[in-house]
Structures are given as C-alpha cells and as structure tokens.
Design a protein around this motif. Structure first.
Motif, PDB file in Angstrom:
ATOM      1  N   GLY A   6       0.796  -1.262  -0.062  1.00 50.51           N
ATOM      2  CA  GLY A   6      -0.149   0.169   0.008  1.00 50.51           C
ATOM      3  C   GLY A   6       0.826   1.294   0.094  1.00 50.51           C
ATOM      4  N   GLU A   7       1.980   1.176   0.239  1.00 50.37           N
ATOM      5  CA  GLU A   7       2.972   2.290   0.070  1.00 50.37           C
ATOM      6  C   GLU A   7       3.261   2.918  -1.289  1.00 50.37           C
ATOM      7  N   PRO A   8       3.138   4.083  -1.473  1.00 48.05           N
ATOM      8  CA  PRO A   8       3.782   4.433  -2.754  1.00 48.05           C
ATOM      9  C   PRO A   8       5.381   4.177  -2.954  1.00 48.05           C
ATOM     10  N   MET A   9       5.612   3.368  -4.098  1.00 45.06           N
ATOM     11  CA  MET A   9       6.808   3.075  -4.452  1.00 45.06           C
ATOM     12  C   MET A   9       7.410   3.846  -5.626  1.00 45.06           C
ATOM     13  N   PRO A  10       8.582   3.981  -6.183  1.00 43.35           N
ATOM     14  CA  PRO A  10       9.162   4.628  -7.263  1.00 43.35           C
ATOM     15  C   PRO A  10       8.866   3.456  -8.242  1.00 43.35           C
ATOM     16  N   LEU A  11       8.816   4.020  -9.574  1.00 47.94           N
ATOM     17  CA  LEU A  11       9.096   3.094 -10.589  1.00 47.94           C
ATOM     18  C   LEU A  11      10.289   2.392 -10.942  1.00 47.94           C
ATOM     19  N   GLU A  16       9.845   3.332 -15.817  1.00 46.06           N
ATOM     20  CA  GLU A  16      10.212   4.878 -15.931  1.00 46.06           C
ATOM     21  C   GLU A  16      10.367   5.246 -17.357  1.00 46.06           C
ATOM     22  N   ARG A  17      11.308   4.258 -18.112  1.00 39.91           N
ATOM     23  CA  ARG A  17      11.575   4.436 -19.400  1.00 39.91           C
ATOM     24  C   ARG A  17      10.332   4.207 -20.193  1.00 39.91           C
ATOM     25  N   LEU A  18       9.494   3.297 -20.009  1.00 39.19           N
ATOM     26  CA  LEU A  18       8.465   3.120 -20.742  1.00 39.19           C
ATOM     27  C   LEU A  18       7.413   4.207 -20.451  1.00 39.19           C
ATOM     28  N   TRP A  19       7.015   4.874 -19.294  1.00 37.71           N
ATOM     29  CA  TRP A  19       6.541   5.806 -19.022  1.00 37.71           C
ATOM     30  C   TRP A  19       6.594   7.128 -19.693  1.00 37.71           C
ATOM     31  N   PHE A  20       7.956   7.307 -19.866  1.00 37.02           N
ATOM     32  CA  PHE A  20       8.458   8.442 -20.731  1.00 37.02           C
ATOM     33  C   PHE A  20       8.167   8.399 -21.985  1.00 37.02           C
ATOM     34  N   ARG A  64      -1.580  -6.491  -9.005  1.00 39.02           N
ATOM     35  CA  ARG A  64      -2.508  -5.855  -8.057  1.00 39.02           C
ATOM     36  C   ARG A  64      -2.021  -4.512  -7.629  1.00 39.02           C
ATOM     37  N   THR A  65      -1.285  -3.639  -8.929  1.00 38.41           N
ATOM     38  CA  THR A  65      -0.591  -2.533  -9.044  1.00 38.41           C
ATOM     39  C   THR A  65      -1.481  -1.511  -9.516  1.00 38.41           C
ATOM     40  N   VAL A  66      -1.353  -0.399  -8.993  1.00 35.83           N
ATOM     41  CA  VAL A  66      -2.147   0.849  -9.714  1.00 35.83           C
ATOM     42  C   VAL A  66      -0.954   2.077  -9.569  1.00 35.83           C
ATOM     43  N   PHE A  67      -1.257   2.965 -10.475  1.00 34.03           N
ATOM     44  CA  PHE A  67      -0.364   3.882 -10.911  1.00 34.03           C
ATOM     45  C   PHE A  67      -0.933   5.096 -10.617  1.00 34.03           C
ATOM     46  N   ALA A  68      -0.359   6.172 -10.134  1.00 31.97           N
ATOM     47  CA  ALA A  68      -0.831   7.559 -10.003  1.00 31.97           C
ATOM     48  C   ALA A  68       0.175   8.648  -9.672  1.00 31.97           C
ATOM     49  N   ASP A  69       0.026   9.903  -9.918  1.00 30.63           N
ATOM     50  CA  ASP A  69       0.855  10.935  -9.717  1.00 30.63           C
ATOM     51  C   ASP A  69       0.843  11.320  -8.349  1.00 30.63           C
ATOM     52  N   VAL A  70       2.001  11.295  -7.772  1.00 25.21           N
ATOM     53  CA  VAL A  70       2.335  11.927  -6.390  1.00 25.21           C
ATOM     54  C   VAL A  70       3.219  12.950  -6.416  1.00 25.21           C
ATOM     55  N   GLY A  71       2.600  14.073  -6.206  1.00 25.11           N
ATOM     56  CA  GLY A  71       3.410  15.332  -6.044  1.00 25.11           C
ATOM     57  C   GLY A  71       4.448  15.467  -7.386  1.00 25.11           C
ATOM     58  N   GLY A  72       3.662  15.310  -8.485  1.00 25.93           N
ATOM     59  CA  GLY A  72       4.495  15.577  -9.839  1.00 25.93           C
ATOM     60  C   GLY A  72       5.311  14.309 -10.187  1.00 25.93           C
ATOM     61  N   THR A  73       5.080  13.309  -9.471  1.00 21.08           N
ATOM     62  CA  THR A  73       6.069  11.897  -9.960  1.00 21.08           C
ATOM     63  C   THR A  73       5.092  10.783 -10.046  1.00 21.08           C
ATOM     64  N   VAL A  74       5.334   9.917 -10.954  1.00 21.86           N
ATOM     65  CA  VAL A  74       4.491   8.792 -10.933  1.00 21.86           C
ATOM     66  C   VAL A  74       4.882   7.710 -10.007  1.00 21.86           C
ATOM     67  N   ARG A  75       3.939   7.259  -9.371  1.00 19.99           N
ATOM     68  CA  ARG A  75       4.567   6.149  -8.249  1.00 19.99           C
ATOM     69  C   ARG A  75       3.606   4.963  -8.529  1.00 19.99           C
ATOM     70  N   LEU A 134      -5.105   2.795 -15.380  1.00 19.56           N
ATOM     71  CA  LEU A 134      -3.981   2.751 -14.391  1.00 19.56           C
ATOM     72  C   LEU A 134      -4.137   3.050 -12.872  1.00 19.56           C
ATOM     73  N   PRO A 135      -4.594   4.351 -12.517  1.00 25.01           N
ATOM     74  CA  PRO A 135      -5.022   4.717 -11.371  1.00 25.01           C
ATOM     75  C   PRO A 135      -5.785   4.116 -10.376  1.00 25.01           C
ATOM     76  N   ASN A 136      -7.074   3.100 -11.109  1.00 23.77           N
ATOM     77  CA  ASN A 136      -7.701   2.374 -10.218  1.00 23.77           C
ATOM     78  C   ASN A 136      -7.696   0.874 -10.443  1.00 23.77           C
ATOM     79  N   GLY A 137      -6.935   0.585 -11.660  1.00 25.31           N
ATOM     80  CA  GLY A 137      -6.534  -0.956 -11.928  1.00 25.31           C
ATOM     81  C   GLY A 137      -7.973  -1.505 -12.187  1.00 25.31           C
ATOM     82  N   PRO A 138      -7.626  -2.563 -12.438  1.00 28.88           N
ATOM     83  CA  PRO A 138      -6.507  -3.453 -12.573  1.00 28.88           C
ATOM     84  C   PRO A 138      -5.853  -3.393 -13.799  1.00 28.88           C
ATOM     85  N   PRO A 139      -4.433  -3.734 -13.898  1.00 31.28           N
ATOM     86  CA  PRO A 139      -3.584  -3.554 -15.068  1.00 31.28           C
ATOM     87  C   PRO A 139      -3.518  -4.728 -16.055  1.00 31.28           C
TER      88      PRO A 139
END
Length: 532
Positions: free
Chosen positions: A99-104, A109-113, A156-167, A209-214
């Motif tokens: 449940g903790e936001p984690m870095p990509l 990160e390469r794919l997101w870019f 079971r992973t979701v992706f969201a912007d946290v303070g301008g950075t995707v987590r 992606l913010p709500n899942g599932p992926p």
C-alpha cells in the motif's frame, strides 16, 4: 573436430563440488569429474542457462552466464559459488509495506516516458492467447486466475501521480476484469476470423491505471471442449518472460484445484515494486559504470536509409517481415557456438554485425540488445517489467573472418551481460554521447533473441499458442528478432515512419544469406559482404 575431455579428471571433492557435479549430471545425462569442461561434455548455451538457474536455486547466489563460460569446470564453478556466498551477506531485496507508494523501476520509468512522447498512440500491452481443447472447468479456471493475482503483486498494482512524480502502489485486492464470450456454433472455417475480432477488441480497450487492474482476461467459448483464453497486460507490469511465468502459475493452480488440492507454490521473496525500490540503491556499481564509459566512448548509432528525415518522434506504427532458418541451420549455428565457446546469441550477434557492416561499411558497430534483468533468484519467479537495454559495441576492424567476428561478438556480449546491472539511463548519462533530435542515444537497431520456451499447459487440457496475437509494434527503429522454434524465425520489426517495407524485406533476405554464410563459410572475410 570435437573437443576431447580430460582423460583423468579427478572426482569432485567437498559439498559444493558434489552439488555442482550433480546439477551437471542431471542436465548432461552422464557422470562428470571436477576438471571436466561443461561445453566439451555436451553443454550449450540453453543448457548453460538451465544450469545457472539450477545452481542459483540450490545455493541462493546468481551464477551469470558469462561466469559459466569463463569458468567451465565443476571445480571452478564451485569455487566461484563459495566466494559469492561469502560476499552475499546482506544483499537481499528488502520488502516494502503493501500500500506504500513506491518509485517506478528504471524499465517502467523508461516506458512511462515513451508513453508521454506519443500520447495518442494505444497503450503498450502484451497479449497471449491460448487454445484450450478438452473439458474446461470455467469456474475452476476463474479461481486459478484469482490465485495468480493474489500471489503476484504486479497484478494488483495501480499507478498515480504523487507530487508530480508517478508512483506505483500494491493494493490488497483489485476487481477482476474478465469477459466471457460465447461463440458456440461458429463454423470451424470462421473461427480464426472470430478470434481475430476478439483480439482486435482487446487491443483497442484502454486500461485505467490509477484504479486498476492492469491486466484482464477474456474466455471465448466455441463449444463444450473448445475455448480460447486471451490474457492482456499493460506493459508497465509485465514483459515476455512474465507472460510465461503467468502461464506456468496458472497451470499449477488449475491442476491443483482439479486434483482437489491446495496449490503449493514457494513464497515469493519480493514483489516487482520491491525490486524497483532496491534497484535505486543497487545500481551505482562503480566498476560496471567505468566499464561502460570506456567501452562506449565515441560510440555513435548506425545510419540506414530513411524514408524521410527525422522531424518528430516515431508514431510507433510498426511493420514486420519474417523468414526462416531450418532446423538443420539452427543445429549448425549451435554447433558453431559450441566450437567457439560462445552462445547461440553470440553467433546471431556476429551475423547481425556482419550484415550491418555490409550495409553501412562501418567497422564500429553498436547494436542494442534487451537484457532480461532477472539475474537475481528473487526476481526470476516474478511477474513484472525488468528489461534493460544494453549497447553491444562490436569491433569489425581489420577485415575479420566470420568466425573471428563470432569470437569478438561473443566476448562483447559476455562482458556486457557481466556489467548489465547498470540501467540504460545511467549508462547514457555517464557516457554522455552526442544526441540527435528525435532519436534514441547510442543505438536504434536492436537484436532480441527468444530461446525455445516450455510448451504451455493447463491441467490435463491440450493447450496451444494462438499465433499472430501480437501486432507489429516497433519501440526501436529496427528490431531483429530471432525466435527459436524447430528452426529459427528471423523477424524484422520496423517503424514505418523510418523505413520502407520493400527495402526492409530486401534487408531480411540478405540477413538470412549472411546467417547461412556463418555456418557454411565461416572463414569468409566480412569485406566480401560490403555493398550487398
């Protein structure tokens, strides 16, 4: 002439040598001594990879493929394992709180870019379709699918912007995205078109992606004993190896449920998000970074004739042409690899280098490849995106023979893989090559080799891959894919914004000719291939 084994190789001594020898004997089917050479005893690159996996599972330390080539005896491998075990210490991947936001990861990160560069393009997805023949229990299949998601946090992973950075954030549960499609009564001659329509629909559906599932599944029913299961995953949570992991786990769960048993798979030591977090701390690797700075100083991408100048990033709209090497050709390539103590990939890399030398007349050839990023035992059983592009700089100066080029290419590949823990972004930052607008740094031609995988299974059903599931997608301007089946499929995936299909088709024909020359005329000098 075959390499001869040592006449009097001493017996293994000590627990580690005995365990290594036992792993050899299981794979080679014969007794071995402590000083026997693995490759002279009949091992080859694919078996070497199996040996590395077996020893990693036994000892808990990774035995990279280059080490197997550099230390080909039981005694040398046992000594390396003992040293690595002493150094392993506190190198385990720490677990994060769910449940903790984690870095990509670097790969994510390469794919997101890349996604942000072409926002109008369809989301990158990986798909697999399995033809299931036999008495399928759909409820049991659904239960098995849920068990895979419970075990594999990437699903079971979701992706969201946290303070301008995707987590990324792993959640305890996500709703399933599954569709049952009943096409019973479809005539046999129309089933292929019906499957294609289902695949096209899957291709066009977006992910939330913010709500899942992926990931999602679709079960197409043609009759009580005829089904097709389609799996689609967002590329942020998967790669090609992950699809194989998913298929294997689905089989284990379904088979156990069919037998009335509780599925028992070993506990995973980490999640994909844990690995991403750990990568940030482990990627410094000063010795490997020094290797890349020295190896790639002054390297520049290869130039092939374009249909138009690069005035924008490619749309990614892909084309594909393919040809075949026969089973005999594949065996001859494997034999050449054994003779030169390299892998099949090393021979194919040399063939690609010789082909590109003929097209460009360049002696300095930088070709990319995609490392799996699964060296560590904790990562190997995970679903996730761990790929890392690596630049392979081949020295073709001095007009070498094709055989000599195999030796050079093999040595380059082994060294690159030995230093492959450095993420591509850090390699680029350290090397700081000249950049061109709308072009990736260092290389945009890639060789990606796909060894033969295990056939798919699902309980006692008859399972086959549905071919042609993946539409041509070209993340690089030109990707050379070599796919081991009975022979070797040679496939060129290309960006239509960059190259004309007719020209690429001609290139494919020439590449296959060069690969034939590798095995029929290895003493031929590469200067004879120029201008072809």
């Amino acid at each position: 002439m075959a390499v001869q084994l040592a006449v009097a190789s001493r017996a293994p001594q000590g627990a580690t040598e005995h365990a290594v020898a036992l792993a050899w004997e299981h794979l080679l089917g014969r007794p071995v001594g402590a000083e026997d050479d693995f490759f002279a005893a009949g091992g080859q690159s694919l078996v070497a990879a199996q040996l590395g996996a077996r020893l990693a599972e036994r000892f808990g330390v990774e035995l990279p493929l280059p080490v197997l080539f550099e230390r080909p005896t039981v005694a040398a491998q046992a000594a390396w394992i003992e040293d690595a075990t002493r150094l392993a210490g506190d190198s385990t991947i720490p677990r994060a709180t769910e449940g903790e936001p984690m870095p990509l990861s670097f790969a994510q990160e390469r794919l997101w870019f890349a996604i942000q560069l072409t926002p109008a393009a369809p989301a990158p997805k990986l798909r697999s379709a399995l033809q299931l023949d036999g008495p399928l229990d759909a409820d049991r299949l659904e239960a098995a699918l849920c068990l895979v998601a419970d075990r594999q946090a990437a699903l079971r992973t979701v992706f969201a912007d946290v303070g301008g950075t995707v987590r990324q954030r792993v959640v305890a549960h996500l709703p399933r995205d599954h569709r049952d499609v009943d096409l019973s009564g479809t005539p046999d001659e129309l089933r292929e078109d019906a499957i294609r329509a289902q695949l096209d629909d899957e291709r066009d559906r977006p992910f939330d992606l913010p709500n899942g599932p992926p990931w999602r599944t679709r079960l197409v029913r043609f009759g009580p004993r005829a089904h097709v299961l389609v799996i689609t995953m967002h590329h942020l949570v998967t790669d090609g190896i992950s699809l194989a992991v998913w298929r294997d786990e689905l089989h284990e769960h379904y088979a156990a449920l069919t037998a009335g048993l509780t599925p028992e798979l070993p506990e995973l030591a980490a999640t994909a998000a844990d690995v991403a977090h750990w990568q940030r701390r482990a990627a410094d690797a000063p010795a490997s970074r020094k290797y890349w700075r020295e190896q790639l100083a002054g390297a520049t991408p290869l130039n092939l004739p374009l249909v138009a100048p690069r005035t924008a990033w490619s749309s990614g709209r892909g084309g594909r042409v393919r040809g075949e090497l026969t089973e005999l050709d594949a065996a001859a390539i494997a034999a050449l690899a054994r003779t030169e103590q390299t892998s099949v990939f090393g021979v194919l890399l040399a063939g690609a280098a010789a082909w590109l030398h003929g097209l460009t007349t360049r002696d300095d050839l930088t070709i990319g490849t995609i490392a799996a990023g699964r060296d560590r035992p904790e990562v190997r059983p995970l679903i996730g995106l761990f790929l890392n592009p690596l630049p392979l700089r081949i020295d073709a100066s001095g007009d070498p023979t094709l055989r000599e080029l195999v030796r050079r290419a093999g040595a380059t590949a082994r060294a690159a893989l030995a230093h492959g823990e450095v993420p591509f972004e850090r390699i680029v930052a350290d090397v700081n090559p000249e950049r061109e607008p709308f072009r990736q740094p260092l290389f945009d031609i890639v060789l990606n080799h796909h060894p033969l995988g295990d056939p798919p299974r699902l309980g006692d059903l008859t399972v086959k891959h549905v071919r042609g599931v993946t539409a041509p997608v070209a993340p690089y301007e030109l990707m050379i894919r070599t796919i081991v089946r009975r022979g070797i499929t040679v496939q060129l995936d290309f960006q239509r914004d960059r190259f004309a299909e007719g020209r690429v088709n001609a290139w494919l024909g020439r590449l296959i000719e060069v690969l034939h020359m590798m095995i029929t005329a290895p003493e031929r000098h590469i200067s004879t291939l120029r201008g072809s």
